[in-house]
Motif scaffolding. Structure first.
Motif: not given
Lengths: 183, 194
Positions: B145-164
């Motif tokens: 998916l390219g580094p930008g999109a992949a990093a965004s998905i990783a960030l979303a996973a982090f926020v969903a689990v660690a913050v929300l």
């Protein structure tokens, strides 16, 4: 042993939850640590934050697969019975699936479906890994008295692991020493 | 994919058990590097490329990668009994050690110095997990998916689990489903273009 006494229905709920987590543990058992924390500490309040973090630390300090932090959590929840329930729960679904599906996946590793599954999961696995580190650090970094020491230990660990070839065992030992002397 | 096959194979269930036991007992802070050294370089039961293949299959499947690896390797040589022997070798002795430590810790936890030592170890354990994440994050550079999109998905996973604090099952169903669908679509377009 444990402050909370788990009844049979609690053990059943624990078993069922770990059966589910087993199938979600893509990228390793440690990826399920944030959800175990949510379930055991936040939702059920069976373990404290510190109990959870030190269970993981104990398993990291001992030899063997990281998965064994699940056994320590089980031990802190309900002794030997807790170990049995949590380990069987986390192992039965994933091992059954691994045995059944490994040949299937090996034959089809170049197909689009398998590639989409692997590549699609990769960013989630990494996001979960960061979340795990974050949740493990939180009880120490969130406590004003421990913040500086904890941040220093974490920074040192990152530096040593990324820049040198030293064994993590040294760091675990150093962390134990620093923690014992800080009291 | 043709490649040379390993020169040796485990001769018995007992040998399988003891080799996996030996590598697990050396694995402080991760068994994987030890597994490569023992299975490929010392025992010559696998070539490097066979090891990578086994590990890839282990990563597609849920469960601890090294436990999956031991299961699949044992299964290949001795069927389900081999799978069980390799997994038991990997888990039994370390399990006994870690439970002994946990039992000892429960009795010593009242001592402030022991509690302090465990807090120090906890902070280091957090750092170890973050360090392995830091080592693995650069693999997203080669993501379809390219580094930008992949990093965004990783960030979303982090926020969903660690913050929300979203339950893992929902995060994987929604975000994982979306991510896999995007990769599927991207691979399809690539194949169409070729």
């Amino acid at each position: 042993m444990s402050a909370v006494i788990l009844g049979w229905s609690d053990l059943g709920a624990l078993f069922a939850h770990f059966l589910l987590l087993s199938l979600l543990a893509i990228g390793g058992a440690i990826a399920t640590a944030p959800d175990m924390h949510r379930y055991l500490v936040v939702e059920q309040k069976w373990l404290s934050d510190t109990q959870f973090s030190s269970s993981v630390a104990l398993a990291q300090a001992a030899p063997g697969p990281n998965l064994l932090f699940v056994a320590v959590l089980g031990w802190n929840l309900a002794g030997a019975l807790g170990v049995l329930v949590s380990m069987l729960g986390i192992l039965i679904p994933s091992t059954t699936l691994a045995l059944g599906a490994s040949r299937w996946a090996r034959e089809r590793r170049t197909t689009r479906g398998v590639r989409a599954f692997v590549a699609g999961m990769a960013p989630l696995t990494l996001g979960l890994l960061v979340a795990t580190g974050w949740l493990l650090a939180e009880p120490f970094v969130g406590d004003g008295q421990q913040r500086l020491g904890a941040l220093a230990l974490i920074a040192m660990t990152l530096f040593v692991m990324l820049k040198t070839k030293r064994s993590p065992l040294w760091l675990i030992g150093l962390g134990a020493l620093a923690g014992a002397l800080s009291v | 994919m043709p490649h040379e096959s390993a020169s040796r194979a485990p001769r018995s269930l007992a040998e399988l058990f003891f080799v996996f036991n030996r590598l697990a007992l050396q694995g402080f802070g991760g068994v994987l590097p030890i597994a490569q050294r023992e299975l490929v370089e010392r025992e010559r039961w696998l070539t490097n490329s066979e090891f990578v293949e086994l590990l890839s299959a282990g990563q597609v499947l849920p469960g601890p990668n090294v436990v999956n690896l031991s299961l699949m390797f044992g299964d290949r040589h001795f069927g389900w009994r081999g799978a069980f022997a390799a997994m038991a070798g990997m888990l039994l002795a370390p399990l006994a050690i870690v439970i002994a430590l946990a039992a000892l810790y429960a009795q010593l936890a009242e001592l402030p110095r022991v509690a302090g030592a465990m807090r120090g170890m906890g902070a280091v354990a957090a750092g170890l997990v973050l360090a392995s994440a830091a080592k693995l994050l650069p693999t997203l550079r080669a993501h379809p998916l390219g580094p930008g999109a992949a990093a965004s998905i990783a960030l979303a996973a982090f926020v969903a689990v660690a913050v929300l604090r979203v339950p893992l099952v929902w995060m994987i169903a929604v975000l994982g489903g979306l991510s896999m669908a995007l990769v599927w679509w991207r691979l399809a377009r690539k194949q169409g273009a070729e």
